[in-house]
Design an enzyme around this catalytic site. Sequence first.
Site, PDB file in Angstrom:
ATOM      1  CG  HIS A  56     -11.141 -52.848 -30.390  1.00  0.00           C
ATOM      2  ND1 HIS A  56     -12.499 -52.650 -30.450  1.00  0.00           N
ATOM      3  CD2 HIS A  56     -10.582 -51.636 -30.649  1.00  0.00           C
ATOM      4  CE1 HIS A  56     -12.748 -51.387 -30.739  1.00  0.00           C
ATOM      5  NE2 HIS A  56     -11.602 -50.751 -30.854  1.00  0.00           N
TER       6      HIS A  56
ATOM      7  CB  CYS B 122     -24.281 -54.837 -52.244  1.00  0.00           C
ATOM      8  SG  CYS B 122     -25.077 -55.986 -53.345  1.00  0.00           S
TER       9      CYS B 122
ATOM     10  CG  LEU C 240     -19.152 -49.503 -17.827  1.00  0.00           C
ATOM     11  CD1 LEU C 240     -18.538 -48.163 -17.441  1.00  0.00           C
ATOM     12  CD2 LEU C 240     -20.674 -49.416 -17.865  1.00  0.00           C
TER      13      LEU C 240
END
Length: 557
Positions: free
Chosen positions: A267, A410, A274
């Site tokens: 993004h 959760c 890289l």
Amino acid sequence: MSNPRHNEREVRSPRGDELNAKSWLTEAPLRMLMNNLDPDVAERPHELVVYGGIGRAARTWDDFDRIVATLKTLNDDETLLVQSGKPVGVFRTHKDAPRVLIANSNLVPHWANWDHFNELDKKDLAMYGQMTAGSWIYIGAQGIVQGTYETFVEAGRQHYGGNLKGRWILTGGLGGMGGAQPLAAVMAGACCLAVECDETRADFRLRTRYVDEKTHSLDEALAKIDAWTKAGEAKSIALIGNAAEIFPELVKRGVKPDIVTDQTSAHDPVHGYLPLGWTVAEWRAKQENDPKAVEKAARASMKVQVQAMLDFWNAGIPTVDYGNNIRQMALEEGLENAFAFPGFVPAYIRPLFCRGIGPFRWAALSGDPEDIAKTDAKVKELLPDNKHLHNWLDMAKERIAFQGLPARICWVGLGDRHRLGLAFNEMVRNGELKAPIVIGRDHLDSGSVASPNRETEAMKDGSDAVSDWPLLNALLNTASGATWVSLHHGGGVGMGFSQHAGMVICCDGTEDADRRLERVLWNDPATGVMRHADAGYDIALDWARKQGLRLPAILGN
């Protein structure tokens, strides 16, 4: 001139039940801000970077100090305003208003691009907040583990009869988000080969038990994957290398993973990816002195990687974009069919969003892992029939190492979140927990984000880019009494491609907190059901009726 964003100090959240601020409503954001910069949590804490390229917790170290000082003196009828990591004002409100309101990296749409943002960033006029970095509710790689696990499990259901034993997943990136992938794959029963260019990140994941092994050799990695899958073992390995080099090499060799995805920080083409043929040291140096060259080379390299992902897809291998906008970057580089393979939300997650199910999370301000063990047990008690969730909690207890303050992720939805919040607050009130807890979530949730290349990709009614929804979510959470509320731009997929909102609420054991929790933890997921019902999803429409939502223009009630 010294860098206002660099400081060698070590920050860790206070523990225990003694206050440093005037109440738990201001102690909570203080501790969670500091927890975001804990060296066991953040990617580059000395630079204020929490995760996701340059996702920061505060704009400068002076701003961090000002925020801390202000929170320590803030009254329970006052609200602190934070503008892109800078504390700009304190105003009189009321006890049920948020104690902190945060706006990070928001730009007028015409100027909402990396070039303009980076100019502001250089002048210390803005800060990239990512999603949970600048909103002070990042809990380490655990924060994305369950969502990744749910994605891989659903992929297994759709493509492999619900069984990933003897299968393996190819991916890239072991940063703050991508670092969850190897563990999530293993929990789902699969092996994982994760390519990472920065060895320090792989070492971080080894230390926190998110990945099992590390190698610099592709041949060794493939040999281990082959041995593990043949033995029916679920294990993971980090390969130190460049995904833009490794993915095409695997295609060339005819290697066929069972699932392919990627969570490099694509993004952000300057700080997150890289370029092919570059060393990490060269990349870091040129980020400062020649960012345009970095961006050009990184984008070209992304195109190479996405072409390899397309090759896997065309060979019949399930392939998904995991929300880092790498397809968009490749498209802009001339790869016309970059979007031929889907994103993970429309492919696997949207039915959960339709019921308001998403990344509910909480952290123990006491710092005591036993508080999380007790809340885990309470979740099982209140949701006795959700065996899938019980299985997740059991695996999380066994496999997930806490980073910073103990916390739990959760996935639960509308109808359950407020019940859990009220139960946790009662546990604080009666002394079962050693100190209050905070409940929050990722901005990646059902009603809190507009991101056409990720969470809202391929909406049924074509409303992918409509960003009224996260704005309404933030406004409603503010009106409902969340302890802090945030509104960000550009998280996950980069400048110009998303808007999203977050909330955190403190369970301090009071009856006032009961009322706030019931409102916030009902209304927040309800906006997700509303948003998907408005888009015409039958699951959301049915769930809205079942939960008794009043949606005049949607249900006619």
